[in-house]
Design an enzyme around this catalytic site. Structure first.
Site: not given
Ligand SMILES: [Zn+2]
Length: 452
Positions: A80, A82-84, A201, A254, A300, A327, A331
């Site tokens: 999990h 997030h590579l964006r 999720h 998560h 979250n 996760d 940002h």
């Protein structure tokens, strides 16, 4: 394709190249192979595999890494991340995110689909997969979206993503919940054909409208809209029943509440194909830490109570929760350094995950290092349907491994790292241990704690 002349790999240059590719790791301990520290051994890496394991190995020409006091774990696998990229390269790129992963001891990450555009077609998942190969810090396995644009209205082209070069097996709308039960059923049915899994999720959108922090004493005291545990638990219960009904595989992202762990324990006791993950932050932090309204702690699902943390640790230790997944949610500064209610949800985690698990699970006696290898490499690789990752360290196996110094003195976490973003909730916190080196198919991606 380049043409290789006859005998090309037999000339002197070829032999040199082969020797350069060999590494001898001296005096390391493989957890599970006797008491920690009591039986140091050597590991010889060559040709992308583990060529030999045993005390006193010698190999002329191999590069030697003195691993006295270190433990060797199979390369960590994150289900999990997030590579964006594509779309939010201001927060992270495949290059920076996978560099962070390697520094954290990871040799493979699953890249979540909530990019812009979303990873809901063969084209986008192949793009992410190729970017991962170009970066070369670790394997990047794209996760496909369940629904078109993660909009929750229509199933995405799951089959074409599965057949693509990226060979997608895990599908998730993560960031959003597949809340429509009929769509969830259809998705679970669809992926059965190619042994896929739907990673949910779990968040009932109606029960969490405007929600900011775990619903309880802290949310009441801080005047923040509560996020009830039941919003997660109700979806997990429903999805376990759906997975059982259609005979398909569900993975719960998560898990954050004690009740969720209880439901998953029940589903597993029925023999249903349900797996689950917990994040490092949910294993260590509680909602109390939000008392200063610092949005770095906004995430979250939200941080929960001490009782939840205790149960999540127990559930990870007894295998109810299969694995740790970061996760990792980078940002840009402006999205986090603002008022709580306006700030984005999410925390970075790749570079600190192993040290957090060390503190939360090993220092507490809940897991030994063999258990950590199982929960952070073997099981996540199995759930993610990865081949060549998550194999226990043994002769003939892939040379994907992490060298970790469990005795390194606790050091404060810094915000600066390889990730483009700085939103780590552990900044300033003293954590034990240190990732010393990471090897991907026998080639170091990290040496002496730095990118190789
Ligand atoms: Zn999520």
């Amino acid at each position: 394709m380049t043409a290789a002349g006859p005998g090309m790999d037999r000339d002197n240059t070829g032999i040199d190249r082969e020797n350069q590719a060999r590494w001898l790791i001296r005096g390391v301990t493989i957890p599970g192979d006797g008491e920690l520290g009591s039986r140091a051994t050597d590991i010889l890496l060559g040709g992308g595999s583990i060529a030999a394991v045993g005390a006193g190995l010698a190999h002329a020409g191999a590069r030697v890494l003195d691993a006295d006091g270190l433990i060797a774990l199979p390369g960590l696998v994150d289900l999990h991340t997030h590579l964006r990229e594509p779309g939010r390269e201001d927060a992270e790129t495949v290059e920076t995110g996978t560099a962070a992963a390697a520094l954290g001891g990871y040799t493979a990450v699953h890249a979540m689909a909530n990019t812009d555009p979303a990873a809901d077609t063969a084209g986008v998942v192949e793009q992410v997969w190729r970017l991962g190969r170009t970066a070369g810090h670790c394997d990047v396995q794209p996760v496909g979206a369940v629904t078109v644009g993660l909009a929750g209205a229509r199933l995405a082209e799951l089959g074409t993503m599965a057949d693509s070069a990226a060979r997608v097996r895990v599908f998730s709308d993560d960031g959003r919940c597949v809340s429509d039960p009929l769509l969830m059923r259809r998705a679970l049915e669809y992926v059965k054909a190619f042994d896929g899994v739907i990673a949910q999720h779990a968040q009932d959108p109606r029960l969490t409208e405007g929600a900011q922090l775990n619903e309880g004493e802290m949310s009441a005291r801080l005047g923040l809209a509560g996020w009830p545990a039941v919003a997660e638990e109700a979806i997990i219960a429903r999805d376990c029943l759906l997975a059982a009904h259609v005979g398909s595989a569900l993975h719960v992202c998560h898990v954050s509440t004690a009740g969720s762990a209880e439901i998953i324990r029940w589903a597993k006791s029925k023999g249903w194909s349900v797996t689950a993950e917990v994040t490092p932050h949910h294993l260590l932090l509680t909602d109390e830490i939000a008392a200063g309204y610092d949005p770095v702690f906004k995430v979250n699902p939200p941080l929960r109570t001490e009782a939840d943390v205790a149960e999540l640790r127990r559930a990870l230790a007894d295998g109810t929760i299969d694995c740790v997944a970061t996760d990792h949610a980078p940002h840009p500064v402006e999205a986090k350094e603002t008022e709580w209610a306006e700030a984005a949800f999410g925390m970075t985690g790749l570079e600190t995950a192993l040290r957090v698990v060390h503190r939360a699970m090993v220092d507490t006696g809940l897991l030994d290092w063999a258990g950590v290898a199982d929960r952070m490499s073997v099981r996540p690789a199995r759930i993610g349907r990865l081949t060549g990752q998550g194999a226990p360290l043994a002769v003939g196996g892939p040379a994907n491994l992490t060298l970790y110094d469990p005795a390194a003195p606790a050091e404060a976490v810094t915000r600066a790292g390889a990730s483009k973003s700085r939103n780590t909730p552990f900044a300033g916190m003293e954590l034990p241990g240190r990732v010393v080196a990471t090897f991907l198919r026998g080639v170091p991606t990290v040496l002496d704690g730095k990118l190789a």
